[in-house]
Design an enzyme around this catalytic site. Structure first.
Site, PDB file in Angstrom:
ATOM      1  N   ASP A   8       0.693  -1.238   0.053  1.00 56.24           N
ATOM      2  CA  ASP A   8       0.050  -0.087   0.062  1.00 56.24           C
ATOM      3  C   ASP A   8       0.818   1.302   0.121  1.00 56.24           C
ATOM      4  O   ASP A   8       1.554   1.594   0.922  1.00 56.24           O
ATOM      5  CB  ASP A   8      -0.842  -0.140   1.183  1.00 56.24           C
ATOM      6  N   ASN A  40      -4.179   3.894  -0.596  1.00 56.68           N
ATOM      7  CA  ASN A  40      -3.913   4.884   0.365  1.00 56.68           C
ATOM      8  C   ASN A  40      -3.184   6.158  -0.257  1.00 56.68           C
ATOM      9  O   ASN A  40      -2.324   6.913   0.569  1.00 56.68           O
ATOM     10  CB  ASN A  40      -3.050   4.496   1.699  1.00 56.68           C
ATOM     11  N   HIS A  68     -10.187   1.339   0.548  1.00 58.01           N
ATOM     12  CA  HIS A  68     -10.525   2.643   0.626  1.00 58.01           C
ATOM     13  C   HIS A  68     -10.472   3.300  -0.668  1.00 58.01           C
ATOM     14  O   HIS A  68     -10.264   4.640  -1.050  1.00 58.01           O
ATOM     15  CB  HIS A  68      -9.004   3.097   1.400  1.00 58.01           C
ATOM     16  N   HIS A 151      -6.459  -8.423  -0.445  1.00 58.05           N
ATOM     17  CA  HIS A 151      -6.554  -7.096   0.369  1.00 58.05           C
ATOM     18  C   HIS A 151      -7.432  -7.740   1.757  1.00 58.05           C
ATOM     19  O   HIS A 151      -8.629  -7.768   1.517  1.00 58.05           O
ATOM     20  CB  HIS A 151      -7.111  -5.958  -0.277  1.00 58.05           C
TER      21      HIS A 151
END
Ligand code: FE2
Ligand code: FE2
Length: 268
Positions: A8, A40, A68, A151
């Protein structure tokens, strides 16, 4: 061929490290294909079109993501049109974007990339194993080279995905927890595996956020605005050697690279 997978990417410092590493490895001919988890990348949460463009122009072939992915609404402008940006395939079928694709590597080989998400804490309904099995079935007639970004919060869900896909894909790499695990290996039937790739961003903090703010929240139970951490920027991930004819992995090397240091993954 060699495939790079990066954990990430967090904020501007993470983007800079990722771009420097990918560009360096591509220019050196040390990797043919680069998959980077960008969930991110925009200030620690989500992605934007400009950020995707910057990563792609640095030599990233596919940007994967996770829980996200939609945090920054700017991504909505590009996610349907940019096939090199993936969101987890087992999200609602009504979600924008796509969860897998087949791409061409620098050496001309076709590489399938699948992005899945685990279920613990992540509020995603569809079964990732069934969804990934379907995607592998779609990709297999085109190419035996397939990498999966799983993930997930739970170690068990990621380990299980490795065993589920052993011998069926080239690599399964976990993302989301931002802490690299020490279990990079080749499973018995030739799939490269690591439970978590780690984080590409500032490590002097709490998984990318300023430690003081996070500690204040944990200690007081009162909300705090989490700023990004700053120090100890690293790019973490793996370089995988893949036999093009069979799609099986011959080697996996994990690294925690500090920008400016010698590039990882160049030997062999
Ligand atoms: Fe993340
Ligand atoms: Fe995540």
């Amino acid at each position: 061929m060699r495939i790079l997978m990066l954990g990430d990417v967090v904020g501007k410092a993470g983007r800079k490290a990722a771009a420097e590493l990918v560009r360096g490895l591509k220019d050196a001919g040390a990797v043919d294909f680069a998959v980077v988890n960008g969930e991110n990348a925009a200030g620690g949460s989500g992605l934007t079109g400009n950020i995707c463009s910057a990563l792609l122009s640095a030599g990233v072939d596919v940007i994967t993501s996770g829980d996200h992915v939609f945090r920054n609404k700017d991504v909505l402008e590009v996610i349907d049109g940019e096939r090199r940006l993936l969101r987890p395939l087992n999200m609602s079928p009504a979600a924008k974007g796509r969860g897998w694709g087949v791409y061409e590597a620098a050496n001309g080989a076709k590489v399938g990339v699948i992005n899945a998400i685990g279920r613990l804490y992540l509020n995603v309904g569809a079964n990732p194993y069934v969804a990934v099995e379907e995607a592998v079935g779609e990709i297999s007639p085109e190419t035996p080279i397939v990498v999966v970004d799983m993930h997930a919060e739970a170690t068990s869900e990621k380990v299980a995905m490795g065993w589920f896909l052993d011998g069926k894909v080239s690599a399964v790499a976990g993302t989301h927890t931002h802490v690299m695990t020490a279990d990079a290996k080749i499973l018995p039937n030739g799939t490269a595996y690591i439970t978590d790739l780690g984080m590409t961003g500032p490590h002097e903090g709490v998984i990318g956020r300023d430690a003081e703010k996070v500690l204040s929240f944990f200690y007081t139970d009162m909300p705090a605005r989490f700023e990004l951490a700053k120090g100890d920027v690293r790019a973490e991930g793996v370089v995988i050697d893949v036999d093009e004819a069979s799609g099986r992995a011959a080697g996996i090397e994990a690294f925690s690279w500090v920008p400016g240091e010698e590039l990882p993954g160049k030997a062999g």
